[in-house]
Design an enzyme around this catalytic site. Structure first.
Site, PDB file in Angstrom:
ATOM      1  N   ASN A  27     -25.284 -17.457  -5.917  1.00 33.19           N
ATOM      2  CA  ASN A  27     -25.510 -18.764  -6.541  1.00 33.19           C
ATOM      3  C   ASN A  27     -26.039 -18.497  -7.946  1.00 33.19           C
ATOM      4  OD1 ASN A  27     -26.295 -21.311  -7.329  1.00 33.19           O
ATOM      5  ND2 ASN A  27     -27.998 -21.480  -5.863  1.00 33.19           N
ATOM      6  N   LYS A  29     -26.553 -20.454 -10.355  1.00 36.85           N
ATOM      7  CA  LYS A  29     -27.352 -21.545 -10.946  1.00 36.85           C
ATOM      8  C   LYS A  29     -26.927 -21.769 -12.398  1.00 36.85           C
ATOM      9  CE  LYS A  29     -30.964 -20.516  -7.658  1.00 36.85           C
ATOM     10  NZ  LYS A  29     -32.364 -20.634  -7.279  1.00 36.85           N
ATOM     11  N   HIS A 107     -28.809 -28.194  -2.211  1.00 33.68           N
ATOM     12  CA  HIS A 107     -29.750 -27.147  -2.626  1.00 33.68           C
ATOM     13  C   HIS A 107     -31.089 -27.807  -2.970  1.00 33.68           C
ATOM     14  CE1 HIS A 107     -31.693 -24.007  -4.927  1.00 33.68           C
ATOM     15  NE2 HIS A 107     -30.865 -23.155  -4.346  1.00 33.68           N
ATOM     16  N   GLU A 109     -33.087 -27.412  -5.290  1.00 32.26           N
ATOM     17  CA  GLU A 109     -33.238 -27.800  -6.702  1.00 32.26           C
ATOM     18  C   GLU A 109     -32.527 -29.126  -6.966  1.00 32.26           C
ATOM     19  OE1 GLU A 109     -31.875 -24.057  -8.272  1.00 32.26           O
ATOM     20  OE2 GLU A 109     -33.709 -23.114  -7.549  1.00 32.26           O
ATOM     21  N   GLU A 179     -33.048 -22.223   3.440  1.00 35.47           N
ATOM     22  CA  GLU A 179     -33.731 -21.738   2.245  1.00 35.47           C
ATOM     23  C   GLU A 179     -35.115 -22.367   2.166  1.00 35.47           C
ATOM     24  OE1 GLU A 179     -30.795 -20.216  -0.917  1.00 35.47           O
ATOM     25  OE2 GLU A 179     -31.112 -22.333  -1.277  1.00 35.47           O
ATOM     26  N   GLY A 185     -36.741 -18.191  -5.682  1.00 34.07           N
ATOM     27  CA  GLY A 185     -37.079 -17.778  -7.036  1.00 34.07           C
ATOM     28  C   GLY A 185     -38.530 -17.374  -7.219  1.00 34.07           C
ATOM     29  N   SER A 223     -35.209 -15.410  -2.458  1.00 34.39           N
ATOM     30  CA  SER A 223     -35.692 -14.084  -2.862  1.00 34.39           C
ATOM     31  C   SER A 223     -35.103 -12.943  -2.029  1.00 34.39           C
ATOM     32  CB  SER A 223     -37.228 -14.041  -2.843  1.00 34.39           C
ATOM     33  OG  SER A 223     -37.748 -14.965  -3.786  1.00 34.39           O
TER      34      SER A 223
HETATM   35  P1  PGA Z   1     -33.282 -16.781  -5.243  1.00 35.14           P
HETATM   36  O1  PGA Z   1     -32.483 -18.158  -5.089  1.00 35.14           O
HETATM   37  O2  PGA Z   1     -32.471 -15.721  -4.535  1.00 35.14           O
HETATM   38  O3  PGA Z   1     -33.358 -16.555  -6.729  1.00 35.14           O
HETATM   39  O4  PGA Z   1     -34.611 -16.977  -4.620  1.00 35.14           O
HETATM   40  C1  PGA Z   1     -31.799 -18.482  -3.903  1.00 35.14           C
HETATM   41  C2  PGA Z   1     -31.189 -19.850  -4.042  1.00 35.14           C
HETATM   42  O5  PGA Z   1     -31.821 -20.718  -4.638  1.00 35.14           O
HETATM   43  O6  PGA Z   1     -30.058 -20.107  -3.565  1.00 35.14           O
END
Ligand code: PGA
Length: 266
Positions: A27, A29, A107, A109, A179, A185, A223
């Site tokens: 992903n 982003k 997601h 976000e 998640e 993140g 992460s």
């Molecule tokens: P990350 O993000 O691996 O940077 O924690 C995962 C995601 O948001 O899909």
């Protein structure tokens, strides 16, 4: 005794056979440029023994489609609408036409920064299926919700809204991504055991609502890095990973994909 061992071996063999290989989804982003994408994608490739996909920003779909090296293409969100006066929206049909197989919906976000609620996520999953895409439905709790013991209450209601929209039949064609919001993140991963516990609960939830739970891939995201992927993928209910930050470095992403290949029989 031998008979019992034989029955158990047969049963485990069938389970392994019916479990699809692991799926690793990058992903990206809001990251990338034509030059950076080209360098990244040229250094990544499909691997026998795992399914690999990259979910890129909309403007880069065509570029990525031409540089996939056997990996699958995905997008990071989709409109719930098919066409019309919806400025700025991108339909599932457009994504399919650009070569997408997957699209991430819900997601965290999108939920927290762009106001997407559970019902909208359900409608987006329906739009994806309508166009023949596989929705990657993201669910997960905040730290406060975890600390107050509400993980499955939250995850269950997120899944419930999707179930209301696409039913057990639709969910059987989807991928779920667990998640935990506190792990995205932040560098703080759920331990493999913590992830497994929730994945197993999600599978039980799916079975309760008539979804063929054993066949659904439940990805873990938050992460995931090259050094923790193997432990996460070794968990029986972890069907792969949704990878943010580490999908932007080819070496890290490929190391995670190799971990998925190594654990495909677990
Ligand atoms: P990350 O993000 O691996 O940077 O924690 C995962 C995601 O948001 O899909």
């Amino acid at each position: 005794m031998a008979y019992k061992v034989c029955i158990i071996t047969h049963f485990v063999g069938r389970l392994k056979f019916s479990m699809p290989q692991k799926l690793v989804v990058g992903n990206w982003k809001l990251n990338g440029s034509l030059a950076a994408n080209e360098a990244l994608l040229k250094a990544c490739e499909a691997l026998a023994g795992a399914d690999i996909a990259v979910c890129v920003p909309f403007p880069y779909l065509a570029q990525a489609a031409s540089l996939l090296n056997g990996m699958a293409l995905g997008a990071q969100t989709v409109s719930e609408f098919k066409s019309g006066a919806y400025t700025g929206e991108v339909s599932a049909e457009m994504l399919a036409e650009m070569g997408c197989r997957y699209v991430i919906v819900g997601h965290s976000e999108r939920r927290t920064l762009f106001g997407e609620d559970d019902d909208m996520v359900g409608r987006k999953a329906a739009a994806a299926l309508r166009a023949g895409l596989v929705p990657i439905v993201c669910v997960g709790e905040s730290l406060g919700e975890r600390d107050s013991g509400r993980v499955m209450e939250v995850v269950g209601s997120q899944l419930g809204a999707v179930w209301e929209s696409i039913g057990a039949q639709g969910l059987s064609r989807a991928v779920i991504a667990y998640e935990p919001v506190w792990a995205i993140g932040t560098g703080r991963t759920a331990s493999a055991e913590e992830a497994q516990e929730v994945h197993a609960s999600i599978r039980r939830w799916l079975a309760k609502y008539d979804v063929p739970a054993a066949e659904i891939r439940i990805l873990y995201g938050g992460s995931v890095k090259a050094d923790n992927a193997a432990a996460l993928f070794a968990m029986p209910d972890v069907g792969g990973g949704l990878i943010g930050g580490a999908s932007l470095a080819a070496g890290d992403f490929m190391a995670i994909c190799r971990a998925a290949v190594a654990k495909r029989d677990c």
